[in-house]
Write a protein that holds these residues in place. Structure first.
Motif, PDB file in Angstrom:
ATOM      1  N   ARG A 139      -2.389  10.898   2.247  1.00 39.60           N
ATOM      2  CA  ARG A 139      -3.064  11.137   3.526  1.00 39.60           C
ATOM      3  C   ARG A 139      -4.350  10.331   3.611  1.00 39.60           C
ATOM      4  N   ARG A 140      -5.122  10.308   2.509  1.00 38.75           N
ATOM      5  CA  ARG A 140      -6.365   9.530   2.522  1.00 38.75           C
ATOM      6  C   ARG A 140      -6.062   8.054   2.705  1.00 38.75           C
ATOM      7  N   SER A 141      -4.977   7.591   2.079  1.00 41.96           N
ATOM      8  CA  SER A 141      -4.607   6.182   2.197  1.00 41.96           C
ATOM      9  C   SER A 141      -4.297   5.818   3.639  1.00 41.96           C
ATOM     10  N   ALA A 142      -3.575   6.706   4.343  1.00 40.13           N
ATOM     11  CA  ALA A 142      -3.230   6.427   5.738  1.00 40.13           C
ATOM     12  C   ALA A 142      -4.476   6.317   6.601  1.00 40.13           C
ATOM     13  N   VAL A 143      -5.410   7.248   6.409  1.00 36.76           N
ATOM     14  CA  VAL A 143      -6.649   7.200   7.186  1.00 36.76           C
ATOM     15  C   VAL A 143      -7.436   5.945   6.864  1.00 36.76           C
ATOM     16  N   ARG A 144      -7.572   5.605   5.559  1.00 39.27           N
ATOM     17  CA  ARG A 144      -8.333   4.428   5.148  1.00 39.27           C
ATOM     18  C   ARG A 144      -7.704   3.155   5.695  1.00 39.27           C
TER      19      ARG A 144
ATOM     20  N   HIS B 186       0.814  -1.204   0.000  1.00 44.75           N
ATOM     21  CA  HIS B 186       0.000   0.000   0.000  1.00 44.75           C
ATOM     22  C   HIS B 186       0.854   1.264   0.000  1.00 44.75           C
ATOM     23  N   GLU B 187       0.211   2.388  -0.318  1.00 43.87           N
ATOM     24  CA  GLU B 187       0.876   3.681  -0.243  1.00 43.87           C
ATOM     25  C   GLU B 187       1.400   3.914   1.172  1.00 43.87           C
ATOM     26  N   ALA B 188       2.443   4.756   1.277  1.00 40.76           N
ATOM     27  CA  ALA B 188       3.069   5.036   2.579  1.00 40.76           C
ATOM     28  C   ALA B 188       3.296   3.733   3.332  1.00 40.76           C
ATOM     29  N   PRO B 189       4.102   2.815   2.799  1.00 42.09           N
ATOM     30  CA  PRO B 189       4.245   1.484   3.399  1.00 42.09           C
ATOM     31  C   PRO B 189       4.739   1.546   4.839  1.00 42.09           C
ATOM     32  N   ASP B 190       4.078   0.774   5.705  1.00 43.43           N
ATOM     33  CA  ASP B 190       4.425   0.758   7.122  1.00 43.43           C
ATOM     34  C   ASP B 190       5.314  -0.452   7.422  1.00 43.43           C
ATOM     35  N   GLY B 191       5.528  -0.704   8.707  1.00 48.20           N
ATOM     36  CA  GLY B 191       6.435  -1.776   9.100  1.00 48.20           C
ATOM     37  C   GLY B 191       6.006  -3.147   8.625  1.00 48.20           C
TER      38      GLY B 191
ATOM     39  N   THR C 293      -2.490  -5.137   1.603  1.00 45.72           N
ATOM     40  CA  THR C 293      -3.721  -4.447   1.226  1.00 45.72           C
ATOM     41  C   THR C 293      -4.426  -5.304   0.182  1.00 45.72           C
ATOM     42  N   ASN C 294      -5.754  -5.308   0.214  1.00 46.44           N
ATOM     43  CA  ASN C 294      -6.493  -5.995  -0.853  1.00 46.44           C
ATOM     44  C   ASN C 294      -7.265  -4.994  -1.699  1.00 46.44           C
ATOM     45  N   ASP C 295      -6.939  -3.708  -1.512  1.00 48.55           N
ATOM     46  CA  ASP C 295      -7.545  -2.632  -2.299  1.00 48.55           C
ATOM     47  C   ASP C 295      -6.565  -2.249  -3.405  1.00 48.55           C
ATOM     48  N   ARG C 296      -6.896  -2.596  -4.627  1.00 50.45           N
ATOM     49  CA  ARG C 296      -5.986  -2.337  -5.743  1.00 50.45           C
ATOM     50  C   ARG C 296      -5.804  -0.847  -6.018  1.00 50.45           C
ATOM     51  N   ALA C 297      -6.702  -0.019  -5.504  1.00 48.07           N
ATOM     52  CA  ALA C 297      -6.543   1.428  -5.649  1.00 48.07           C
ATOM     53  C   ALA C 297      -5.628   2.007  -4.576  1.00 48.07           C
ATOM     54  N   ASN C 298      -5.189   1.159  -3.647  1.00 48.00           N
ATOM     55  CA  ASN C 298      -4.403   1.619  -2.506  1.00 48.00           C
ATOM     56  C   ASN C 298      -2.904   1.365  -2.686  1.00 48.00           C
ATOM     57  N   ILE C 299      -2.475   1.119  -3.913  1.00 43.91           N
ATOM     58  CA  ILE C 299      -1.047   0.891  -4.171  1.00 43.91           C
ATOM     59  C   ILE C 299      -0.429   2.055  -4.932  1.00 43.91           C
ATOM     60  N   GLY C 300      -1.119   3.178  -4.926  1.00 41.31           N
ATOM     61  CA  GLY C 300      -0.562   4.393  -5.505  1.00 41.31           C
ATOM     62  C   GLY C 300      -0.346   4.282  -7.001  1.00 41.31           C
TER      63      GLY C 300
ATOM     64  N   THR D  73      -5.385   6.469  14.258  1.00 36.17           N
ATOM     65  CA  THR D  73      -5.399   7.268  13.037  1.00 36.17           C
ATOM     66  C   THR D  73      -4.317   8.336  13.090  1.00 36.17           C
ATOM     67  N   ALA D  74      -4.160   8.969  14.237  1.00 35.53           N
ATOM     68  CA  ALA D  74      -3.122   9.989  14.367  1.00 35.53           C
ATOM     69  C   ALA D  74      -1.742   9.379  14.182  1.00 35.53           C
ATOM     70  N   ARG D  75      -1.533   8.175  14.776  1.00 37.91           N
ATOM     71  CA  ARG D  75      -0.243   7.507  14.590  1.00 37.91           C
ATOM     72  C   ARG D  75      -0.019   7.192  13.133  1.00 37.91           C
ATOM     73  N   GLY D  76      -1.060   6.721  12.465  1.00 34.15           N
ATOM     74  CA  GLY D  76      -0.914   6.386  11.052  1.00 34.15           C
ATOM     75  C   GLY D  76      -0.538   7.588  10.217  1.00 34.15           C
ATOM     76  N   LEU D  77      -1.139   8.743  10.510  1.00 34.21           N
ATOM     77  CA  LEU D  77      -0.810   9.953   9.770  1.00 34.21           C
ATOM     78  C   LEU D  77       0.613  10.404  10.054  1.00 34.21           C
ATOM     79  N   ARG D  78       1.056  10.236  11.291  1.00 35.19           N
ATOM     80  CA  ARG D  78       2.441  10.601  11.594  1.00 35.19           C
ATOM     81  C   ARG D  78       3.404   9.723  10.819  1.00 35.19           C
ATOM     82  N   ARG D  79       3.063   8.411  10.679  1.00 33.96           N
ATOM     83  CA  ARG D  79       3.945   7.532   9.912  1.00 33.96           C
ATOM     84  C   ARG D  79       4.005   7.949   8.458  1.00 33.96           C
ATOM     85  N   THR D  80       2.885   8.469   7.941  1.00 37.73           N
ATOM     86  CA  THR D  80       2.866   8.928   6.563  1.00 37.73           C
ATOM     87  C   THR D  80       3.924   9.996   6.340  1.00 37.73           C
ATOM     88  N   THR D  81       4.182  10.800   7.356  1.00 34.11           N
ATOM     89  CA  THR D  81       5.130  11.891   7.256  1.00 34.11           C
ATOM     90  C   THR D  81       6.569  11.439   7.495  1.00 34.11           C
TER      91      THR D  81
END
Length: 320
Positions: free
Chosen positions: A255-260, A27-32, A96-103, A287-295
């Protein structure tokens, strides 16, 4: 070791067997969890003699670069960075299983490969289950990837074990989220037996923050508002808050991807005991943590020497 029943491993093993060239993405903004799963699976596929590329729509946050000791995780910004004959390649989508969520990968890669396969642990549409490996009862994608590597009978050396353990620690909130099960601990135990040092992983993930990330954290915490007898917490991170802490523009789609993604994770982690408004507060903080990771990719500065030392020790450790 048996995991959740949803989705079988036969389909993904057959998918891997019939392709010699594989692209991995997340997914966008890949996390750990996304990054650790990508790295571990890429190394495993290389052991099987596959040609592997890891292509993400966003760069790896500096705080997670310790995972990638071989420079496998690539940020794709244009088609020139991709193989020329994509029709000869297949795609595996992780976490992710959302194909629109891979940027941008959804446009640059997905329409051009021969076929694709999804490995994920979030909620899904029923029609995705038959041809993919989706186990929403798993604590993380890394948990599923570990079991896949066991079935592929590849060597899980220290670098792979380190990546998987870090991914599980991240997506389970250090083994406290509701989807943490006995299987999760069994896998963690197996990874520690392969040389992972839990304290080192925790330090690499949680104990090294850039000045800009800490200042951003403080600004977000300052926006905290408690409602309904302190059972619901709301935090706000606006674009104006983000921009001073970053070195590149933050895309609205990211940003939308992180929230979703955070919302999906919280929903899939829900259990029957979540019957009060208290989980709303947890989800707001998540959600706040996720947005911080996006940054994080843009906000991070030079890595402290302690992290560099640990990362070097991990990447040069003996494998089994």
């Amino acid at each position: 070791m048996s995991g959740p029943a949803e989705g079988t491993f036969d389909a993904v093993v057959a998918f891997i067997d019939r392709h010699e060239q594989l692209i991995l993405t997340a997914h966008e903004a890949p996390d750990g969890d996304a990054l650790g799963s990508e790295y571990a699976l890429a190394r495993a596929l290389q052991q099987l003699g596959k040609e592997v590329r890891v292509c993400n729509a966003d760069p790896v946050a500096e705080s997670w670069q310790f995972i990638d000791d071989r420079g496998l995780l690539t940020h794709i910004e244009s088609a020139e960075q991709l193989p020329q004959s994509l029709s000869d390649w297949a795609l595996i989508i992780l976490d992710t299983n959302d194909r629109a969520n891979i940027g941008d990968i959804s446009e640059l890669v997905l329409p051009h490969v021969s076929e694709y396969f999804i490995i994920d642990h979030h909620d899904y549409d029923e029609d995705l289950l038959a041809q993919n490996l989706i186990q929403r009862g798993a604590s993380s994608t890394a948990e599923i990837v570990y079991e896949l590597l066991e079935r592929l009978q590849v060597e899980i050396g220290l670098p792979i074990a380190q990546a998987l353990f870090a991914a599980i620690v991240f997506d389970t909130g250090s083994f406290v989220y509701p989807k943490t099960t006995a299987v999760t601990f069994q896998i963690a135990h197996a990874l520690v037996e392969r040389g992972v040092v839990p304290n080192d992983v925790y330090s690499l993930i949680h104990e090294s923050k850039s000045v800009s990330a800490l200042l951003l954290h403080a600004r977000v915490l300052d926006s905290l508002e408690l409602l309904y007898d302190n059972r619901v917490a709301i935090q706000v991170m606006s674009k104006e808050t983000l921009e001073p802490a970053t070195t590149r523009p933050i895309r609205s789609s990211t940003r939308r991807s992180a929230v979703r993604r955070c919302a999906s994770r919280c929903s899939s982690n829900r259990t029957k005991r979540d019957v009060t408004a208290a989980p709303c507060a947890r989800r707001a903080r998540s959600t706040a943590r996720g947005l911080r990771r996006t940054t994080a990719a843009a906000a991070s500065t030079r890595t402290p020497s302690r992290r560099r030392t640990m990362s070097r020790r991990i990447s040069t450790g003996a494998t089994r």
